[in-house]
Design an enzyme around this catalytic site. Structure first.
Site, PDB file in Angstrom:
ATOM      1  N   HIS A  75       0.805  -1.227   0.000  1.00  0.00           N
ATOM      2  CA  HIS A  75       0.000   0.000   0.000  1.00  0.00           C
ATOM      3  C   HIS A  75       0.833   1.270   0.000  1.00  0.00           C
ATOM      4  O   HIS A  75       0.282   2.364   0.033  1.00  0.00           O
ATOM      5  CB  HIS A  75      -0.979   0.014   1.181  1.00  0.00           C
ATOM      6  CG  HIS A  75      -0.311   0.176   2.520  1.00  0.00           C
ATOM      7  ND1 HIS A  75       0.223  -0.876   3.213  1.00  0.00           N
ATOM      8  CD2 HIS A  75      -0.089   1.267   3.294  1.00  0.00           C
ATOM      9  CE1 HIS A  75       0.736  -0.453   4.354  1.00  0.00           C
ATOM     10  NE2 HIS A  75       0.571   0.857   4.431  1.00  0.00           N
TER      11      HIS A  75
HETATM   12  C1  UD1 Z   1      -2.357   5.332   5.728  1.00  0.00           C
HETATM   13  C2  UD1 Z   1      -1.102   5.864   6.393  1.00  0.00           C
HETATM   14  C3  UD1 Z   1       0.007   4.821   6.316  1.00  0.00           C
HETATM   15  C4  UD1 Z   1      -0.455   3.506   6.877  1.00  0.00           C
HETATM   16  C5  UD1 Z   1      -1.750   3.069   6.221  1.00  0.00           C
HETATM   17  C6  UD1 Z   1      -2.281   1.854   6.916  1.00  0.00           C
HETATM   18  C7  UD1 Z   1      -0.687   8.282   6.268  1.00  0.00           C
HETATM   19  C8  UD1 Z   1       0.093   9.335   5.586  1.00  0.00           C
HETATM   20  N1  UD1 Z   1      -0.612   7.067   5.733  1.00  0.00           N
HETATM   21  O1  UD1 Z   1      -2.053   5.153   4.355  1.00  0.00           O
HETATM   22  O2  UD1 Z   1       1.125   5.269   7.091  1.00  0.00           O
HETATM   23  O3  UD1 Z   1       0.545   2.544   6.663  1.00  0.00           O
HETATM   24  O4  UD1 Z   1      -2.736   4.120   6.326  1.00  0.00           O
HETATM   25  O5  UD1 Z   1      -3.177   1.137   6.139  1.00  0.00           O
HETATM   26  O6  UD1 Z   1      -1.344   8.549   7.256  1.00  0.00           O
HETATM   27  N2  UD1 Z   1      -9.374   4.496   1.355  1.00  0.00           N
HETATM   28  C9  UD1 Z   1     -10.617   3.943   1.204  1.00  0.00           C
HETATM   29  N3  UD1 Z   1     -11.219   3.442   2.320  1.00  0.00           N
HETATM   30  C10 UD1 Z   1     -10.664   3.483   3.546  1.00  0.00           C
HETATM   31  C11 UD1 Z   1      -9.400   4.064   3.678  1.00  0.00           C
HETATM   32  C12 UD1 Z   1      -8.763   4.582   2.578  1.00  0.00           C
HETATM   33  O7  UD1 Z   1     -11.176   3.888   0.108  1.00  0.00           O
HETATM   34  O8  UD1 Z   1     -11.275   2.999   4.511  1.00  0.00           O
HETATM   35  C13 UD1 Z   1      -8.716   5.034   0.133  1.00  0.00           C
HETATM   36  C14 UD1 Z   1      -9.109   6.482  -0.116  1.00  0.00           C
HETATM   37  O9  UD1 Z   1      -9.169   6.680  -1.478  1.00  0.00           O
HETATM   38  C15 UD1 Z   1      -7.938   7.246   0.435  1.00  0.00           C
HETATM   39  C16 UD1 Z   1      -6.759   6.299   0.110  1.00  0.00           C
HETATM   40  O10 UD1 Z   1      -7.309   5.004   0.282  1.00  0.00           O
HETATM   41  O11 UD1 Z   1      -7.786   8.508  -0.148  1.00  0.00           O
HETATM   42  C17 UD1 Z   1      -5.572   6.479   0.992  1.00  0.00           C
HETATM   43  O12 UD1 Z   1      -5.952   6.463   2.366  1.00  0.00           O
HETATM   44  P1  UD1 Z   1      -5.072   7.278   3.437  1.00  0.00           P
HETATM   45  O13 UD1 Z   1      -5.582   7.054   4.785  1.00  0.00           O
HETATM   46  O14 UD1 Z   1      -4.925   8.697   2.992  1.00  0.00           O
HETATM   47  O15 UD1 Z   1      -3.644   6.641   3.267  1.00  0.00           O
HETATM   48  P2  UD1 Z   1      -3.210   5.124   3.261  1.00  0.00           P
HETATM   49  O16 UD1 Z   1      -2.539   4.851   1.973  1.00  0.00           O
HETATM   50  O17 UD1 Z   1      -4.338   4.274   3.703  1.00  0.00           O
HETATM   51  N1  UDP Z   2      -4.046  -6.331   8.503  1.00  0.00           N
HETATM   52  C1  UDP Z   2      -5.310  -6.897   8.541  1.00  0.00           C
HETATM   53  N2  UDP Z   2      -5.910  -7.261   7.372  1.00  0.00           N
HETATM   54  C2  UDP Z   2      -5.312  -7.104   6.163  1.00  0.00           C
HETATM   55  C3  UDP Z   2      -4.007  -6.523   6.129  1.00  0.00           C
HETATM   56  C4  UDP Z   2      -3.414  -6.133   7.330  1.00  0.00           C
HETATM   57  O1  UDP Z   2      -5.870  -7.085   9.629  1.00  0.00           O
HETATM   58  O2  UDP Z   2      -5.916  -7.463   5.141  1.00  0.00           O
HETATM   59  C5  UDP Z   2      -3.412  -5.894   9.776  1.00  0.00           C
HETATM   60  C6  UDP Z   2      -2.056  -6.492  10.057  1.00  0.00           C
HETATM   61  O3  UDP Z   2      -2.149  -7.722  10.738  1.00  0.00           O
HETATM   62  C7  UDP Z   2      -1.390  -5.419  10.929  1.00  0.00           C
HETATM   63  C8  UDP Z   2      -1.993  -4.127  10.398  1.00  0.00           C
HETATM   64  O4  UDP Z   2      -3.171  -4.496   9.665  1.00  0.00           O
HETATM   65  O5  UDP Z   2      -1.783  -5.577  12.273  1.00  0.00           O
HETATM   66  C9  UDP Z   2      -1.012  -3.423   9.503  1.00  0.00           C
HETATM   67  O6  UDP Z   2      -1.623  -2.361   8.881  1.00  0.00           O
HETATM   68  P1  UDP Z   2      -1.088  -1.714   7.542  1.00  0.00           P
HETATM   69  O7  UDP Z   2      -0.195  -2.659   6.836  1.00  0.00           O
HETATM   70  O8  UDP Z   2      -2.284  -1.201   6.851  1.00  0.00           O
HETATM   71  O9  UDP Z   2      -0.297  -0.436   8.092  1.00  0.00           O
HETATM   72  P2  UDP Z   2       1.205  -0.189   8.544  1.00  0.00           P
HETATM   73  O10 UDP Z   2       1.539  -1.108   9.672  1.00  0.00           O
HETATM   74  O11 UDP Z   2       2.074  -0.389   7.345  1.00  0.00           O
HETATM   75  O12 UDP Z   2       1.202   1.246   8.938  1.00  0.00           O
END
Ligand code: UD1
Ligand code: UDP
Length: 365
Positions: free
Chosen positions: A209
């Site tokens: 991601h």
């Molecule tokens: C965010 C965090 C990242 C973390 C990740 C965990 C920041 C800068 N990034 O990244 O550090 O590792 O979460 O998963 O805070 N979206 C949906 N539904 C949701 C959530 C997101 O559709 O429930 C889509 C939206 O289009 C959104 C995009 O994903 O704009 C990105 O979501 P965002 O929370 O901005 O960043 P992540 O890439 O999820």
């Molecule tokens: N995770 C989950 N379902 C998924 C992918 C990840 O429950 O399909 C959990 C995973 O076990 C971990 C957390 O989400 O506890 C990690 O989140 P993510 O990779 O989104 O964020 P990061 O740790 O990179 O910030």
């Protein structure tokens, strides 16, 4: 002591679960501590948010700021505006933030400017790569944090280098590991296990991601092709993060061994990880979970803020070039993967330590 706990994104929910449990335990024993759970709404899909509350028994948030997505500035600003209103209307003694997402930084800034103390759980970790928004979030948050709760000695050293005082730093371990160890016996076989007939240690799990890997469609496809071509035909299960799904556009793939599925719940996801031959990821939290479960992990990043998952654990960093995938998979299949060990204090008792320390500090606004 009233603590506002901030959670916005998937990994935050997993980190706040044991902290809330520890507060409730102390409160039930008559200690002077209570909390409000503030969900910023950064993640909002059921399978990125609500499912974790249900599965991990996290109480419903007291407030949902419903800030959602947007650009870096839009999301951060939106969270700051909404949280400032909330904190002004309902003052707290302490704002506790976890991790390194935009919600973490936004709420720390708001709290500090309203003269509310800030505690940061998972403080001090650094990738030294400011091209990632998370590194900026870590640096800004730690520059205004009052109480640092850390996962490693490396984090302690980083904080001291940037001027934190010894009496502000508390090396307590890893709250993500609290959640994992608590739930190991509850992990749940996901539907896909039987649908495609998975066998233990004969499949791969991938998650991607990070913008550097997924925001450009050709780059993402190149990585995926290189993976599926070099796993000796083993099934590859890919629960697709919504950010990545937007780029892939549709769930579906031409490679017969690549299975794209929706993000899984925590119990199902970690069931898969526990039984996988290997995990390929760019997640931070997953490198900690694979370290604790002793599962080989390949990280598609140039750096990590969690070096102990490499020096101590089962993780190997290979960068983001597709060329690096074939040699590392060859090494895995030759049976040469390191066994790894578990870092100090990643013992399932971290959140209890955090709350005991907060109680001793007896923080008042
Ligand atoms: C965010 C965090 C990242 C973390 C990740 C965990 C920041 C800068 N990034 O990244 O550090 O590792 O979460 O998963 O805070 N979206 C949906 N539904 C949701 C959530 C997101 O559709 O429930 C889509 C939206 O289009 C959104 C995009 O994903 O704009 C990105 O979501 P965002 O929370 O901005 O960043 P992540 O890439 O999820
Ligand atoms: N995770 C989950 N379902 C998924 C992918 C990840 O429950 O399909 C959990 C995973 O076990 C971990 C957390 O989400 O506890 C990690 O989140 P993510 O990779 O989104 O964020 P990061 O740790 O990179 O910030």
């Amino acid at each position: 002591m009233m603590v506002d706990i901030i959670a916005g994104a998937r990994p935050n929910f997993i980190k706040v679960a044991p902290i809330i449990e520890a507060i409730l335990k102390e409160k039930s024993e008559g200690k002077n501590i209570d909390f409000r759970l503030i969900h910023t709404g950064q993640h909002y899909d059921k399978n990125m948010s609500d499912n974790f509350f249900e599965e991990l028994g996290i109480p419903q948030p007291d407030i949902n700021l419903e800030c959602g997505g947007g650009s870096q500035a839009e999301q951060t600003a939106h969270i700051m505006i909404e949280f400032e209103k909330e904190l002004k209307a309902n003052p707290a003694d302490l704002v506790l933030v976890v991790g390194d997402v935009n919600s973490t930084m936004a709420c720390s800034i708001v709290a500090k400017k309203l003269h509310v103390k800030v505690a940061h759980v998972e403080a001090g970790i650094r990738s030294f790569d400011v091209s990632m928004p998370e590194e900026i979030n870590r640096m800004v948050t730690d520059s205004i944090t009052d109480y640092f709760f850390t996962t490693s000695e490396v984090a302690n050293r980083n904080l001291k280098k940037y001027g934190a005082e010894d009496n502000q730093i508390f090396f307590v371990g890893n709250v993500m590991v609290d959640t994992l160890l608590k739930n190991l016996s509850r992990l749940k076989k996901p539907e896909i296990w039987d649908t495609i007939g998975l066998k233990a240690k004969q499949f791969f799990v991938i998650t991607l991601h990070r913008p550097a890997n997924v925001d450009e469609k050709n780059k993402l496809k190149e990585l995926l092709n290189e993976i599926v071509d070099n796993v000796h035909g083993f099934p590859v299960i890919f629960p697709v993060h919504p950010r990545t799904a937007k780029v892939l556009e549709v769930y579906g793939s031409e490679a017969p061994n690549l299975h794209l599925i929706e993000p899984l719940g925590y119990l199902e996801f970690n069931f898969l990880v526990r039984h996988a031959k290997c995990v390929i990821t760019d997640s931070g939290g997953i490198t900690e979970e694979t370290t604790v479960m002793g599962v080989p992990c390949i990280t598609l990043r140039d750096n990590t803020e969690r070096p102990e998952t490499v020096t101590c654990g089962t993780n190997e960093l290979i960068g983001t070039s597709a060329k690096a995938i074939q040699p590392v998979l060859q090494k895995l299949f030759s049976g040469q993967w390191k066994k790894g060990s578990i870092p100090d204090l990643w013992d399932g008792k971290t959140a209890g330590r955090v709350i005991k320390i907060l109680l001793k500090l007896s923080i008042k606004k």
